[in-house]
Design a protein around this motif. Structure first.
Motif, PDB file in Angstrom:
ATOM      1  N   LYS A 197       0.823  -1.218   0.000  1.00 24.36           N
ATOM      2  CA  LYS A 197       0.000   0.000   0.000  1.00 24.36           C
ATOM      3  C   LYS A 197       0.858   1.268   0.000  1.00 24.36           C
TER       4      LYS A 197
ATOM      5  N   CYS B 187      -0.684   4.749  -0.110  1.00 24.69           N
ATOM      6  CA  CYS B 187      -1.300   5.329   1.095  1.00 24.69           C
ATOM      7  C   CYS B 187      -0.327   6.215   1.881  1.00 24.69           C
TER       8      CYS B 187
ATOM      9  N   CYS C  26      -8.064   5.476   7.851  1.00 23.66           N
ATOM     10  CA  CYS C  26      -7.432   4.482   6.956  1.00 23.66           C
ATOM     11  C   CYS C  26      -7.646   3.070   7.496  1.00 23.66           C
TER      12      CYS C  26
ATOM     13  N   GLY D 232      -8.678   1.315   0.884  1.00 23.43           N
ATOM     14  CA  GLY D 232      -7.817   0.391   1.634  1.00 23.43           C
ATOM     15  C   GLY D 232      -8.352  -1.030   1.535  1.00 23.43           C
TER      16      GLY D 232
END
Ligand code: SF4
Ligand code: SF4
Length: 254
Positions: A75, A78, A177, A184
């Motif tokens: 990720k 992010c 998140c 996500g």
């Protein structure tokens, strides 16, 4: 230079660009650069044969791009490019200073709450399909902040939601998140497969635990040989605080 400064510089540039677009200086709306809009676009195309309102091919391309990125480096979007992830991290650090420590719910509660992001994902896709409208706009911090509570917000409810998200972010690191971000949830399976991940040298690690304390997602790095955890964003905060040389390294591998 510490990696964090490089990351924060990049994130500040991204926030600046989104603000610039939100102020109307660019040729496109800032919403055109939201990858979650790409998930909704794809869903709209598959179910209704058209893009949902305000979304388009750019969202879709970005969405596909970040999925490919997740397959390569988990990720990473992010922690290196998402304004909301950036705000979440800053809020978490401020909250930790105010409360003199990180407040993290017990493992069981934390795991249960993490399922909420799948609920948000399903609800948003369902209403995109049903109404062809982005009904979650009024509850989406990205939209609320950068549109300045623009069209599609739902009065005092939107303000209340944002206040709750801010208070949540102060109390629990990466609150939005961690528990509510539908993007996500989309990333999760791809992130698990992510090729580039951290490895811990179990021979030289002293198990001091500084890495977990620094991790915005509270991942028990000190107990893992390889960080496959779906929530790892390759932010490298753990690498930065590790007092031992070359214990934590990024490697490519399955
Ligand atoms: S901070 Fe470094 S030495 Fe300490 S537990 Fe984590 S990986 Fe091991
Ligand atoms: S494990 Fe390390 S790289 Fe992954 S999210 Fe936590 S601090 Fe960032």
């Amino acid at each position: 230079m510490p990696i964090r400064y490089v990351r924060y510089t990049l994130l500040t540039i991204v926030v600046g660009l989104v603000v610039w677009l939100a102020l109307g200086y660019g040729a496109r709306s800032f919403e055109a650069f939201c990858p979650f809009g790409g998930a909704e676009s794809l869903w709209g195309l598959l179910t209704a044969g058209q893009f949902s309102c305000a979304l388009g091919p750019l969202n879709l391309s970005l969405f596909i791009g970040v999925i490919v990125l997740a397959l390569i480096a988990k990720k990473v979007f992010c922690s290196w490019a998402c304004p909301i992830g950036f705000f979440g991290e800053l809020l978490g650090k401020l909250g930790a200073k105010l409360t003199k420590g990180k407040l993290v719910p017990g493992e069981r509660l934390d795991r249960t709450l993490r399922l909420l992001r799948y609920v948000v994902l399903v609800v948003s896709l369902y209403y995109t399909y049903k109404l062809g409208e982005l009904v979650l706009r009024g509850y989406d911090p990205f939209y609320l902040i950068f549109s300045g509570f623009g069209h599609g917000t739902v009065g005092w409810i939107s303000y209340t939601v944002l206040v709750i998200l801010i208070l949540g972010g102060l109390a629990i690191p990466m609150f939005f998140c961690r528990y509510l971000c539908p993007l996500g949830a989309v990333f999760d399976p791809f992130s698990r497969l992510g090729l580039i991940k951290l490895q811990r040298n179990t021979e030289t690690c002293t198990a001091c635990g500084h890495c977990q304390l620094a991790c915005p997602h509270n991942i028990p790095v000190h107990a893992l040989a390889q960080i496959r955890n779906r929530d790892c964003t390759n932010c490298l905060e753990c690498v930065e605080v590790c007092p031992e040389k070359d214990v934590l390294t990024l490697r490519a591998g399955v």
